[in-house]
Design a protein around this motif. Structure first.
Motif, PDB file in Angstrom:
ATOM      1  N   UNK A 169       0.816  -1.209   0.000  1.00  0.00           N
ATOM      2  CA  UNK A 169       0.000   0.000   0.000  1.00  0.00           C
ATOM      3  C   UNK A 169       0.850   1.258   0.000  1.00  0.00           C
ATOM      4  N   UNK A 170       1.933   1.224   0.753  1.00  0.00           N
ATOM      5  CA  UNK A 170       2.852   2.363   0.784  1.00  0.00           C
ATOM      6  C   UNK A 170       3.533   2.550  -0.562  1.00  0.00           C
ATOM      7  N   UNK A 171       3.914   1.435  -1.196  1.00  0.00           N
ATOM      8  CA  UNK A 171       4.539   1.522  -2.529  1.00  0.00           C
ATOM      9  C   UNK A 171       3.555   2.088  -3.542  1.00  0.00           C
ATOM     10  N   UNK A 172       2.305   1.653  -3.461  1.00  0.00           N
ATOM     11  CA  UNK A 172       1.289   2.144  -4.397  1.00  0.00           C
ATOM     12  C   UNK A 172       1.049   3.639  -4.193  1.00  0.00           C
ATOM     13  N   UNK A 173       0.999   4.081  -2.949  1.00  0.00           N
ATOM     14  CA  UNK A 173       0.803   5.498  -2.665  1.00  0.00           C
ATOM     15  C   UNK A 173       1.987   6.321  -3.158  1.00  0.00           C
ATOM     16  N   UNK A 181     -15.074  11.575 -20.139  1.00  0.00           N
ATOM     17  CA  UNK A 181     -14.060  12.268 -20.936  1.00  0.00           C
ATOM     18  C   UNK A 181     -13.910  13.712 -20.467  1.00  0.00           C
ATOM     19  N   UNK A 182     -15.012  14.365 -20.179  1.00  0.00           N
ATOM     20  CA  UNK A 182     -14.966  15.741 -19.672  1.00  0.00           C
ATOM     21  C   UNK A 182     -14.254  15.792 -18.328  1.00  0.00           C
ATOM     22  N   UNK A 183     -14.574  14.853 -17.445  1.00  0.00           N
ATOM     23  CA  UNK A 183     -13.950  14.816 -16.119  1.00  0.00           C
ATOM     24  C   UNK A 183     -12.448  14.568 -16.224  1.00  0.00           C
ATOM     25  N   UNK A 184     -12.049  13.658 -17.090  1.00  0.00           N
ATOM     26  CA  UNK A 184     -10.624  13.347 -17.236  1.00  0.00           C
ATOM     27  C   UNK A 184      -9.863  14.498 -17.878  1.00  0.00           C
ATOM     28  N   UNK A 185     -10.493  15.190 -18.807  1.00  0.00           N
ATOM     29  CA  UNK A 185      -9.861  16.368 -19.413  1.00  0.00           C
ATOM     30  C   UNK A 185      -9.656  17.448 -18.364  1.00  0.00           C
ATOM     31  N   UNK A 186     -10.673  17.658 -17.533  1.00  0.00           N
ATOM     32  CA  UNK A 186     -10.547  18.652 -16.470  1.00  0.00           C
ATOM     33  C   UNK A 186      -9.474  18.223 -15.458  1.00  0.00           C
ATOM     34  N   UNK A 187      -9.441  16.944 -15.139  1.00  0.00           N
ATOM     35  CA  UNK A 187      -8.411  16.443 -14.211  1.00  0.00           C
ATOM     36  C   UNK A 187      -7.020  16.708 -14.777  1.00  0.00           C
ATOM     37  N   UNK A 188      -6.846  16.502 -16.075  1.00  0.00           N
ATOM     38  CA  UNK A 188      -5.548  16.746 -16.705  1.00  0.00           C
ATOM     39  C   UNK A 188      -5.155  18.213 -16.578  1.00  0.00           C
ATOM     40  N   UNK A 189      -6.084  19.105 -16.881  1.00  0.00           N
ATOM     41  CA  UNK A 189      -5.748  20.535 -16.873  1.00  0.00           C
ATOM     42  C   UNK A 189      -5.616  21.109 -15.471  1.00  0.00           C
ATOM     43  N   UNK A 190      -6.244  20.464 -14.486  1.00  0.00           N
ATOM     44  CA  UNK A 190      -6.229  20.977 -13.119  1.00  0.00           C
ATOM     45  C   UNK A 190      -5.393  20.140 -12.156  1.00  0.00           C
ATOM     46  N   UNK A 191      -4.668  19.166 -12.668  1.00  0.00           N
ATOM     47  CA  UNK A 191      -3.909  18.268 -11.798  1.00  0.00           C
ATOM     48  C   UNK A 191      -2.953  19.013 -10.887  1.00  0.00           C
ATOM     49  N   UNK A 192      -2.442  20.129 -11.340  1.00  0.00           N
ATOM     50  CA  UNK A 192      -1.509  20.915 -10.523  1.00  0.00           C
ATOM     51  C   UNK A 192      -2.174  21.449  -9.247  1.00  0.00           C
ATOM     52  N   UNK A 193      -3.504  21.425  -9.186  1.00  0.00           N
ATOM     53  CA  UNK A 193      -4.212  21.918  -7.990  1.00  0.00           C
ATOM     54  C   UNK A 193      -4.445  20.818  -6.952  1.00  0.00           C
ATOM     55  N   UNK A 194      -4.124  19.572  -7.303  1.00  0.00           N
ATOM     56  CA  UNK A 194      -4.345  18.468  -6.367  1.00  0.00           C
ATOM     57  C   UNK A 194      -3.527  18.669  -5.105  1.00  0.00           C
ATOM     58  N   UNK A 195      -4.168  18.517  -3.966  1.00  0.00           N
ATOM     59  CA  UNK A 195      -3.507  18.613  -2.665  1.00  0.00           C
ATOM     60  C   UNK A 195      -3.138  17.200  -2.219  1.00  0.00           C
ATOM     61  N   UNK A 196      -1.854  16.907  -2.172  1.00  0.00           N
ATOM     62  CA  UNK A 196      -1.367  15.559  -1.891  1.00  0.00           C
ATOM     63  C   UNK A 196      -1.736  15.054  -0.506  1.00  0.00           C
ATOM     64  N   UNK A 197      -2.260  15.915   0.346  1.00  0.00           N
ATOM     65  CA  UNK A 197      -2.710  15.434   1.659  1.00  0.00           C
ATOM     66  C   UNK A 197      -4.011  14.656   1.540  1.00  0.00           C
ATOM     67  N   UNK A 198      -4.706  14.831   0.426  1.00  0.00           N
ATOM     68  CA  UNK A 198      -5.967  14.125   0.194  1.00  0.00           C
ATOM     69  C   UNK A 198      -5.771  12.904  -0.654  1.00  0.00           C
ATOM     70  N   UNK A 199      -6.869  12.208  -0.906  1.00  0.00           N
ATOM     71  CA  UNK A 199      -6.839  11.005  -1.742  1.00  0.00           C
ATOM     72  C   UNK A 199      -7.096  11.395  -3.187  1.00  0.00           C
ATOM     73  N   UNK A 200      -6.279  10.896  -4.096  1.00  0.00           N
ATOM     74  CA  UNK A 200      -6.457  11.212  -5.506  1.00  0.00           C
ATOM     75  C   UNK A 200      -7.808  10.741  -6.005  1.00  0.00           C
ATOM     76  N   UNK A 201      -8.246   9.563  -5.605  1.00  0.00           N
ATOM     77  CA  UNK A 201      -9.535   9.019  -6.064  1.00  0.00           C
ATOM     78  C   UNK A 201     -10.681   9.958  -5.693  1.00  0.00           C
ATOM     79  N   UNK A 202     -10.631  10.514  -4.508  1.00  0.00           N
ATOM     80  CA  UNK A 202     -11.697  11.441  -4.089  1.00  0.00           C
ATOM     81  C   UNK A 202     -11.623  12.737  -4.888  1.00  0.00           C
ATOM     82  N   UNK A 203     -10.423  13.208  -5.169  1.00  0.00           N
ATOM     83  CA  UNK A 203     -10.251  14.427  -5.954  1.00  0.00           C
ATOM     84  C   UNK A 203     -10.759  14.229  -7.370  1.00  0.00           C
ATOM     85  N   UNK A 204     -10.435  13.083  -7.931  1.00  0.00           N
ATOM     86  CA  UNK A 204     -10.853  12.800  -9.295  1.00  0.00           C
ATOM     87  C   UNK A 204     -12.360  12.772  -9.381  1.00  0.00           C
TER      88      UNK A 204
END
Length: 82
Positions: free
Chosen positions: A6-10, A59-82
Motif C-alpha cells: 500500500x505504501x509503494x502504491x501510494x 471524458x470531460x472529467x478526465x480532461x478537467x483532471x488533466x488541466x487541473x492536476x496541478x491543484x491536487x492537494x497531496x494530503x488528500x486522496x487522488x480518487x476522491x479528488x478525481x
C-alpha cells in the motif's frame, strides 16, 4: 498502518502525479487514472442512465483532471479528488 504494498502504491501514485502535473507527461497521467476509469464510468452511468452520456461525462472529467492536476492537494486522496 498501511502495508508495504500500500505504501509503494501510494508512493507510485504521488510520483505519477508529479510527473503528469509538472512535466506534462500524458503517459504518466494515463497510468495514474487507469485504475479509476472503470469506477468513474460506472458511477457516471448511474447518474446519466446510459453508457454514451456517461462516457462523454467521463471524458470531460478526465480532461478537467488533466488541466487541473496541478491543484491536487497531496494530503488528500487522488480518487476522491478525481
Amino acid at each position: 498502518m498501511p502495508d508495504a504494498s500500500g505504501e509503494r502504491a501510494a508512493h507510485e501514485e504521488q510520483r505519477l502525479i508529479r510527473k503528469a502535473a509538472f512535466s506534462s507527461d500524458t503517459q504518466a497521467f494515463d497510468s495514474l487514472v487507469a485504475p479509476y476509469v472503470g469506477r468513474l464510468r460506472g458511477y457516471l452511468r448511474g447518474l446519466a442512465g446510459n453508457a454514451s452520456d456517461a462516457d462523454d461525462m467521463a471524458q470531460t472529467a478526465l480532461t478537467k483532471a488533466w488541466t487541473e492536476l496541478h491543484t491536487f492537494d497531496a494530503r488528500g486522496r487522488f480518487a476522491a479528488w478525481l
